[in-house]
Design a protein around this motif. Structure first.
Motif, PDB file in Angstrom:
ATOM      1  N   ILE A  51      61.048  51.519  41.276  1.00 48.02           N
ATOM      2  CA  ILE A  51      59.762  50.875  41.554  1.00 48.02           C
ATOM      3  C   ILE A  51      59.453  49.974  40.361  1.00 48.02           C
ATOM      4  CG2 ILE A  51      57.296  51.186  41.936  1.00 48.02           C
ATOM      5  CD1 ILE A  51      57.818  53.846  43.143  1.00 48.02           C
ATOM      6  N   THR A  52      59.269  48.694  40.633  1.00 50.62           N
ATOM      7  CA  THR A  52      59.050  47.797  39.509  1.00 50.62           C
ATOM      8  C   THR A  52      57.885  46.836  39.718  1.00 50.62           C
ATOM      9  OG1 THR A  52      60.053  46.047  38.149  1.00 50.62           O
ATOM     10  CG2 THR A  52      60.785  46.195  40.427  1.00 50.62           C
ATOM     11  N   ASP A  53      57.282  46.449  38.594  1.00 52.28           N
ATOM     12  CA  ASP A  53      56.231  45.444  38.588  1.00 52.28           C
ATOM     13  C   ASP A  53      56.917  44.078  38.566  1.00 52.28           C
ATOM     14  OD1 ASP A  53      53.533  44.656  36.222  1.00 52.28           O
ATOM     15  OD2 ASP A  53      53.798  44.173  38.335  1.00 52.28           O
ATOM     16  N   ILE A  54      56.148  43.035  38.731  1.00 50.97           N
ATOM     17  CA  ILE A  54      56.726  41.696  38.687  1.00 50.97           C
ATOM     18  C   ILE A  54      56.506  41.037  37.328  1.00 50.97           C
ATOM     19  CG2 ILE A  54      56.543  39.341  39.575  1.00 50.97           C
ATOM     20  CD1 ILE A  54      58.119  41.128  41.365  1.00 50.97           C
ATOM     21  N   ASN A  55      55.216  40.973  36.931  1.00 49.35           N
ATOM     22  CA  ASN A  55      54.907  40.254  35.704  1.00 49.35           C
ATOM     23  C   ASN A  55      55.140  41.120  34.485  1.00 49.35           C
ATOM     24  OD1 ASN A  55      53.752  37.531  36.353  1.00 49.35           O
ATOM     25  ND2 ASN A  55      52.560  38.810  37.724  1.00 49.35           N
ATOM     26  N   THR A  77      70.705  51.185  46.455  1.00 48.75           N
ATOM     27  CA  THR A  77      69.497  51.812  45.907  1.00 48.75           C
ATOM     28  C   THR A  77      68.267  51.076  46.381  1.00 48.75           C
ATOM     29  OG1 THR A  77      70.747  52.322  43.912  1.00 48.75           O
ATOM     30  CG2 THR A  77      68.352  52.537  43.790  1.00 48.75           C
ATOM     31  N   PRO A  78      67.373  51.774  47.014  1.00 43.33           N
ATOM     32  CA  PRO A  78      66.153  51.101  47.448  1.00 43.33           C
ATOM     33  C   PRO A  78      65.311  50.669  46.255  1.00 43.33           C
ATOM     34  CG  PRO A  78      66.152  53.427  48.095  1.00 43.33           C
ATOM     35  CD  PRO A  78      67.420  53.177  47.384  1.00 43.33           C
ATOM     36  N   ILE A  79      64.697  49.506  46.423  1.00 43.10           N
ATOM     37  CA  ILE A  79      63.853  48.968  45.353  1.00 43.10           C
ATOM     38  C   ILE A  79      62.502  48.583  45.943  1.00 43.10           C
ATOM     39  CG2 ILE A  79      63.570  47.156  43.621  1.00 43.10           C
ATOM     40  CD1 ILE A  79      66.554  46.868  43.516  1.00 43.10           C
ATOM     41  N   LEU A  80      61.449  49.089  45.324  1.00 45.87           N
ATOM     42  CA  LEU A  80      60.105  48.724  45.755  1.00 45.87           C
ATOM     43  C   LEU A  80      59.434  47.907  44.665  1.00 45.87           C
ATOM     44  CD1 LEU A  80      58.534  51.956  47.312  1.00 45.87           C
ATOM     45  CD2 LEU A  80      59.189  49.859  48.492  1.00 45.87           C
ATOM     46  N   VAL A  81      58.739  46.865  45.089  1.00 42.77           N
ATOM     47  CA  VAL A  81      57.957  46.099  44.119  1.00 42.77           C
ATOM     48  C   VAL A  81      56.524  46.597  44.179  1.00 42.77           C
ATOM     49  CG1 VAL A  81      56.964  43.838  43.621  1.00 42.77           C
ATOM     50  CG2 VAL A  81      59.385  44.032  44.225  1.00 42.77           C
ATOM     51  N   LEU A  82      55.934  46.826  43.019  1.00 43.95           N
ATOM     52  CA  LEU A  82      54.541  47.269  42.955  1.00 43.95           C
ATOM     53  C   LEU A  82      53.791  46.218  42.155  1.00 43.95           C
ATOM     54  CD1 LEU A  82      52.397  49.501  43.362  1.00 43.95           C
ATOM     55  CD2 LEU A  82      53.192  50.507  41.246  1.00 43.95           C
ATOM     56  N   GLY A 101      61.211  46.720  49.574  1.00 49.74           N
ATOM     57  CA  GLY A 101      59.838  46.843  50.055  1.00 49.74           C
ATOM     58  C   GLY A 101      58.852  46.372  49.002  1.00 49.74           C
ATOM     59  N   TRP A 102      57.574  46.305  49.405  1.00 50.41           N
ATOM     60  CA  TRP A 102      56.532  45.780  48.502  1.00 50.41           C
ATOM     61  C   TRP A 102      55.258  46.599  48.680  1.00 50.41           C
ATOM     62  CZ3 TRP A 102      56.708  40.843  45.804  1.00 50.41           C
ATOM     63  CH2 TRP A 102      55.490  40.506  45.167  1.00 50.41           C
ATOM     64  N   ILE A 103      54.696  47.045  47.581  1.00 49.44           N
ATOM     65  CA  ILE A 103      53.410  47.729  47.637  1.00 49.44           C
ATOM     66  C   ILE A 103      52.427  46.936  46.779  1.00 49.44           C
ATOM     67  CG2 ILE A 103      52.223  49.930  47.386  1.00 49.44           C
ATOM     68  CD1 ILE A 103      54.982  51.115  46.742  1.00 49.44           C
ATOM     69  N   THR A 104      51.211  46.754  47.300  1.00 55.35           N
ATOM     70  CA  THR A 104      50.231  46.004  46.526  1.00 55.35           C
ATOM     71  C   THR A 104      49.391  46.942  45.691  1.00 55.35           C
ATOM     72  OG1 THR A 104      50.086  44.713  48.533  1.00 55.35           O
ATOM     73  CG2 THR A 104      48.606  44.109  46.762  1.00 55.35           C
ATOM     74  N   LYS A 105      49.138  46.531  44.455  1.00 57.11           N
ATOM     75  CA  LYS A 105      48.204  47.275  43.622  1.00 57.11           C
ATOM     76  C   LYS A 105      46.818  46.750  43.936  1.00 57.11           C
ATOM     77  CE  LYS A 105      50.823  47.001  39.399  1.00 57.11           C
ATOM     78  NZ  LYS A 105      50.740  46.625  38.006  1.00 57.11           N
ATOM     79  N   PRO A 106      45.755  47.512  43.871  1.00 57.90           N
ATOM     80  CA  PRO A 106      45.771  48.951  43.604  1.00 57.90           C
ATOM     81  C   PRO A 106      46.260  49.741  44.823  1.00 57.90           C
ATOM     82  CG  PRO A 106      43.538  48.183  43.950  1.00 57.90           C
ATOM     83  CD  PRO A 106      44.423  46.977  43.971  1.00 57.90           C
ATOM     84  N   PHE A 107      46.982  50.785  44.571  1.00 51.50           N
ATOM     85  CA  PHE A 107      47.601  51.497  45.677  1.00 51.50           C
ATOM     86  C   PHE A 107      46.897  52.827  45.905  1.00 51.50           C
ATOM     87  CE2 PHE A 107      49.494  54.725  43.050  1.00 51.50           C
ATOM     88  CZ  PHE A 107      49.717  54.104  41.843  1.00 51.50           C
ATOM     89  N   GLU A 108      46.929  53.235  47.151  1.00 51.05           N
ATOM     90  CA  GLU A 108      46.462  54.596  47.436  1.00 51.05           C
ATOM     91  C   GLU A 108      47.683  55.497  47.399  1.00 51.05           C
ATOM     92  OE1 GLU A 108      43.715  52.974  50.938  1.00 51.05           O
ATOM     93  OE2 GLU A 108      44.439  55.029  51.194  1.00 51.05           O
ATOM     94  N   ALA A 109      47.476  56.677  46.926  1.00 50.17           N
ATOM     95  CA  ALA A 109      48.618  57.582  46.793  1.00 50.17           C
ATOM     96  C   ALA A 109      49.340  57.789  48.123  1.00 50.17           C
ATOM     97  CB  ALA A 109      48.157  58.923  46.229  1.00 50.17           C
TER      98      ALA A 109
END
Lengths: 121, 165, 716
Positions: A51-55, A77-82, A101-109
């Motif tokens: 799981i990685t950030d962009i900036n 290996t699956p990679i998610l962007v947060l 995949g991509w998850i937007t912050k702020p995220f719900e658990a």
């Protein structure tokens, strides 16, 4: 053995939030604080999910994802962007780089958990 | 060793002590410890009521002659003299008193406003409360004693800077 | 869990502080003309991070403002808005508001009024930075906050056909199920995507697979394991929100065919797909569930058997980067550090006491100097843990000056030198307020107005120079202005008026300058908001003295004034000489001790009723006795005493009369400030090995008090 997730984000507080949230869901967590470090950790710990950030300084999320995908062993290996961003261009770019995949912050658990379930067997 | 007033709502516990034939009280939460009198190390360039500093478990704590601070004659030191070490406004200080009496539980409602007592600086007294006292023969004196509750913040040592500057 | 959350949030606030510092530096650089991509990117990233974290911790106002600010920065970074001086100025103002928002988020300040700033940012965005002075757009009702659920990108749900419903223009019945069609493409699998997981997710929502189209699966020999050939049809209960279904396809949607629509037929286990499916090349296979499962199984097994194991992770032997320059840091609780420091202090003391107890012969043995050296090393290292660049203390200054500039109407330039000078963290914490006072003084009283400056032939903009320098065991922090200098006539007159000095006192220029620091002094005719009542300088001096330092003032009329705070480098441990004065023990800082003499008869001479000097090889050094300094009883004849010559760097020497010298020892300085307040003449106290307290003498005050200037009041 529970799944191992590697989280990469230059913000310590974000890493800690993620760790708290994910550990509660039964995952094991490793973390890195920038792209370069993240790449090293990928090799060192062989996580089930990244799981990685962009900036981030030094090596941003896109570069990290490309670098990871360039390693044949990590192609599966699956990679998610947060990230706080959510523009179409950014998402397209992430996909081209190889993100799963991509998850937007702020995220719900719960959403985070669902996103992980969708990409991580 | 705690005496309780009959109507007490036991809202607060106070420590009562004697000084110059008056009985005073302070909130027990402010109390750190009670020590035997020990000559403090004198300090230069301070008002007379600051007797000096003493070593309280590694901390340098000022010792105040409370009688002098209230404007009276200095206390005479005797066998039962002790130092009440208290918290004031985030700092610690020790007050020399004649004798520590008792720990008493009082109800918040029993506290009366402070009267104009001419011998005492008005802001220093937070209120009055009457407590029953235990006599030496074991009986209780219901008429009891008037206890002057001290406002510790008013006794803060850094306040004097404004006065003396 | 909430404690943990608070801890994490505390770290977030620290990160905000760092981010704000980085952003400010970047903006300052941009203001100075450096608009390189790197600088701009740095500012963007800092604001972006703050926004991100703020959202995660629920600070809506901060997030909203940071978001707008970030938008502008993004455009600048992308070259769409030029980083003109006007734009940079807007960003600087926005930065100030952002700082206020962070403080508000911490609960330390009220929510800032950011409407004006938001409007200006909006305008910059609208005009693309062109300074055309157009009317400010009406403040946006609320800055957009990124929605947490903006996942449905690239996916266009099919419009539901209402034709087949009884009541036209009626929404589908609430329980009409969804029919979901999913055909992933090759690309969807490329990024380690696993369609099966998505299917499972839909199943967890209550969905069930009703059909799988395997018609495009090629013969095994042509099978490409990385390609996708299957199409699934699922039926998902109508109560499930469409958004939740779309979420499942979030990322794969652009590379796949995904269709989500209501089932217009009555609820039947195996619904017929609508004919419109033809566009997608979908041919429903109405197979029973069991058949389908068996078929899937067969397909999967065949694939698995035929293809080499994909996804085996190679583990190339990669040695960890040798000599990685990345500096690893660790966050340490300051309380723990202080505890460690205290323990080290105790160690130092015990060391000293041990040395004392040994016989002179034993003291020479190698173990003791070794122990001492080791202790000293530990001490130095622990002290250095607390050392930080003084930059932190300077960080507030630019903003302060911007505000002051507005308040006073003066143009003020700031120069900073020596920000990287390292000082003890305790110093950084304590000099903030003194620094603020001195800078305000400089801006308010020191610098003249632009007109006055021009008339004086100066640059209309005044300069304040902030510098930090380490010299030996001291840190020099200076605030220097190029203003009008101290008006000594006025100062002197005021001091007389306030009763601080007598009317006929003879004072040197330096002494007059120091009057500014006397309690109750002020030259301002009006009480100005900015520097208060002149109580500021008195507080400055006492704060600095509490740290074991002193304040020096140097002023040249017409040219400017320099205030210097001189602080000790290490706060906690002092090399001291224990002496006895009138029966009481005191500590003299060894660094200031020059020599000790037992005076010969006649060596000490009286020059006036209240002063004496000692003849030191032709030089006459003023002599001080305990009585004069502390009002202690001192009856000893001088011949029975010792005189310790001490020197205060640059200010002169004093011979201090002591009864005896006990020994030399390292002592841990306990600040009097902790429970009392700074006392003139003392640099703190220490607890000796036997538990008794010895007061530490302040040599500066000792030497200064020999000057015949005697102020009223408590100051010695």
């Amino acid at each position: 053995m529970s799944k191992l997730i590697l989280t990469v984000d230059d913000s310590a507080s974000m890493r800690m939030l993620l760790k708290t949230s994910l550990t509660a869901q039964g995952f094991r967590i490793e973390s890195a604080n920038d792209g370069e470090h993240g790449l090293e950790r990928m090799h060192e710990v062989q996580p089930d999910l990244l799981i990685t950030d962009i900036n981030m300084p030094k090596m941003d999320g896109f570069e990290l994802i490309e670098a990871v995908r360039a390693v044949s062993g990590f192609r599966g290996t699956p990679i998610l962007v947060l990230s706080t961003e959510f523009s179409d261009e950014k998402k397209a770019r992430a996909r081209e780089a190889g993100a799963t995949g991509w998850i937007t912050k702020p995220f719900e658990a719960t959403k985070l958990g669902a996103a992980i379930r969708r990409v991580c067997p | 060793m705690t005496t309780t007033n009959d109507n007490a709502g036991t809202d607060r516990k106070i420590v009562t002590f004697s000084l110059a034939q008056q009985t005073f009280g302070i909130d027990m939460r402010a109390l750190i410890e009670i020590r035997e009198w020990d000559e403090p190390t004198p300090l230069p360039n301070v008002p007379g009521f600051i007797k000096g500093v003493t070593n309280l478990r590694g901390n340098v704590v000022p010792v105040v002659g409370l009688a002098e601070r209230l404007g009276w004659e200095p206390s005479a030191i005797h066998a039962r003299s002790c130092i009440l070490v208290v918290h004031i406004a985030g700092k610690q200080a020790g007050f020399l008193v004649d004798e520590v009496n008792d720990i008493v539980a009082i109800g918040e409602t029993e506290i009366q406003p402070a009267p104009e007592v001419e011998t005492i600086e008005p802001s220093v007294i937070a209120g009055l409360v009457r407590i029953a006292t235990r006599q030496k023969d074991g009986t209780r004196d219901e008429k009891g004693t008037m206890v002057l509750l001290l406002d510790l913040d008013a006794l803060s040592l850094t306040k004097h800077l404004d006065i003396a500057a | 869990m909430s404690d943990e959350f608070d801890d994490i949030q505390a770290i977030f606030f620290e990160e905000c502080a760092e981010g704000l510092t980085t952003a400010e530096q970047g903006l300052s650089a941009m203001q100075a003309g450096d608009v390189s991509a790197e600088v701009i990117a740095g500012v963007f990233r800092a604001v972006h991070s703050i926004k991100g974290g703020a959202g995660a911790f629920g600070h809506a106002d901060l997030t909203a403002f940071a978001h707008k600010f970030e938008n502008v920065l993004d455009e600048v970074r992308g070259g769409k808005i030029p980083p003109s001086p006007g734009v940079v100025k807007v960003m600087l103002s926005a930065f100030d508001i952002l700082t206020d928002h962070v403080e508000s988020a911490k609960g330390l300040a009220p929510r800032p009024a950011d409407q004006a700033a938001l409007a200006t940012l909006e305008q910059v965005l609208a005009n693309k930075g062109a300074d055309d002075g157009g009317p400010v757009a009406a403040p946006a009702a609320a800055a957009e906050v990124p929605a947490g659920e903006a996942d449905a990108f690239g996916f266009v749900p099919m419009a539901v056909s209402l034709d087949d419903f009884d009541a036209p223009a009626e929404l589908p019945a609430a329980d009409a199920a969804w029919i979901v069609t999913f055909k992933p493409s090759r690309a969807a699998l490329a990024n380690a995507g696993e369609p099966l997981l998505i299917i499972r997710e839909l199943e967890s929502l209550g969905g069930e697979v009703v059909a799988v189209d395997t018609s495009t699966v090629p013969p095994l020999r042509d099978l490409d394991p990385e390609d996708a050939y299957l199409t699934w049809t699922l039926r998902v209960p109508g109560e499930v929100a469409e958004g939740d279904i779309n979420d499942c396809f979030d990322f794969v949607a652009p590379d796949s065919i995904v269709e989500v629509r209501r089932d217009e037929a009555a609820a039947a286990p195996l619904a017929e797909a609508a004919p419109a499916a033809d566009e997608f090349g979908f041919v429903p296979v109405s197979a029973g569930i069991e058949d389908f499962a068996a078929e899937m199984q067969r397909v999967v097994e065949t694939i698995a058997a035929a293809s080499p194991a994909i996804g085996s992770v190679e583990t190339p032997a990669i040695a960890p980067k040798a000599g990685s320059e990345a500096q690893q840091t660790i966050r340490v609780d300051l309380g723990k550090l202080d505890l460690l420091l205290n323990l080290v202090g105790e160690l130092v003391i015990r060391n000293s006491i041990l040395a004392d107890r040994l016989s002179p012969a034993d003291r020479q043995r190698v173990e003791l100097p070794e122990l001492a050296r080791l202790t000293r090393q530990i001490q130095d290292n622990v002290m250095s843990l607390r050392a930080q660049p003084i930059k932190q203390a300077f960080s507030r200054v630019p903003r302060m000056l911007r505000d002051l500039s507005v308040e006073t109407g003066k143009q003020i330039l700031l120069e900073t030198v020596g920000e990287t000078t390292e000082v003890d963290k305790g110093v950084i914490e304590k000099i903030g307020d003194p620094l603020t006072h001195m800078i305000r003084n400089a801006a308010d009283h020191g610098l003249e107005s632009a007109e006055e400056r021009i008339a004086a032939g100066k640059n209309p903009a005044g300069t304040i120079k902030l510098s930090a320098e380490q010299r030996g065991a001291r840190i020099f922090v200076r605030v220097q202005d190029d203003g009008r200098g101290i008006n000594r006539e006025k100062v002197r007159a005021k001091a007389v008026e306030r009763g601080i000095i007598s009317g006929d006192a003879q004072l040197s220029n330096e002494e007059i300058d120091q009057l500014i620091c006397a309690p109750g002094f002020s030259t301002a005719d009006t009480i100005s908001n900015i520097s208060g009542r002149g109580v500021g300088m008195d507080v400055v001096r006492s704060n600095v003295e509490a740290l074991g330092g002193r304040v020096e003032i140097h002023s040249v009329p017409g040219e400017g004034t320099t205030f210097t705070m001189i602080l000790p480098l290490t706060l906690a441990i002092l090399d001291g000489m224990i002496v006895r004065l009138a029966g009481q023990r005191f500590v003299l800082p060894l660094a200031h001790v020059l020599e000790t003499v037992q005076p010969e008869p006649g060596q000490v001479k009286r020059t006036s009723p209240d002063s004496e000097v000692i003849d030191m090889r032709g030089e006459y050094v003023p002599v001080k006795r305990a009585t004069e300094i502390f009002g202690l009883n001192d009856d000893r004849a001088i011949e029975d005493s010792l005189v310790v010559i001490v020197e205060n760097e640059g200010s002169g020497k004093v011979g201090l009369v002591v009864d005896t010298i006990d020994d030399r020892r390292e002592v841990v300085i306990k600040s009097l400030d902790q429970n009392l307040h700074p006392i003139r003449g003392l640099g703190g106290a220490t607890i000796l090995g036997d538990g008794s307290i010895a007061l530490i003498l302040d040599i500066e005050a000792l030497v200064a008090s020999t000057n015949r200037f005697t102020p009223k009041g408590l100051a010695a």
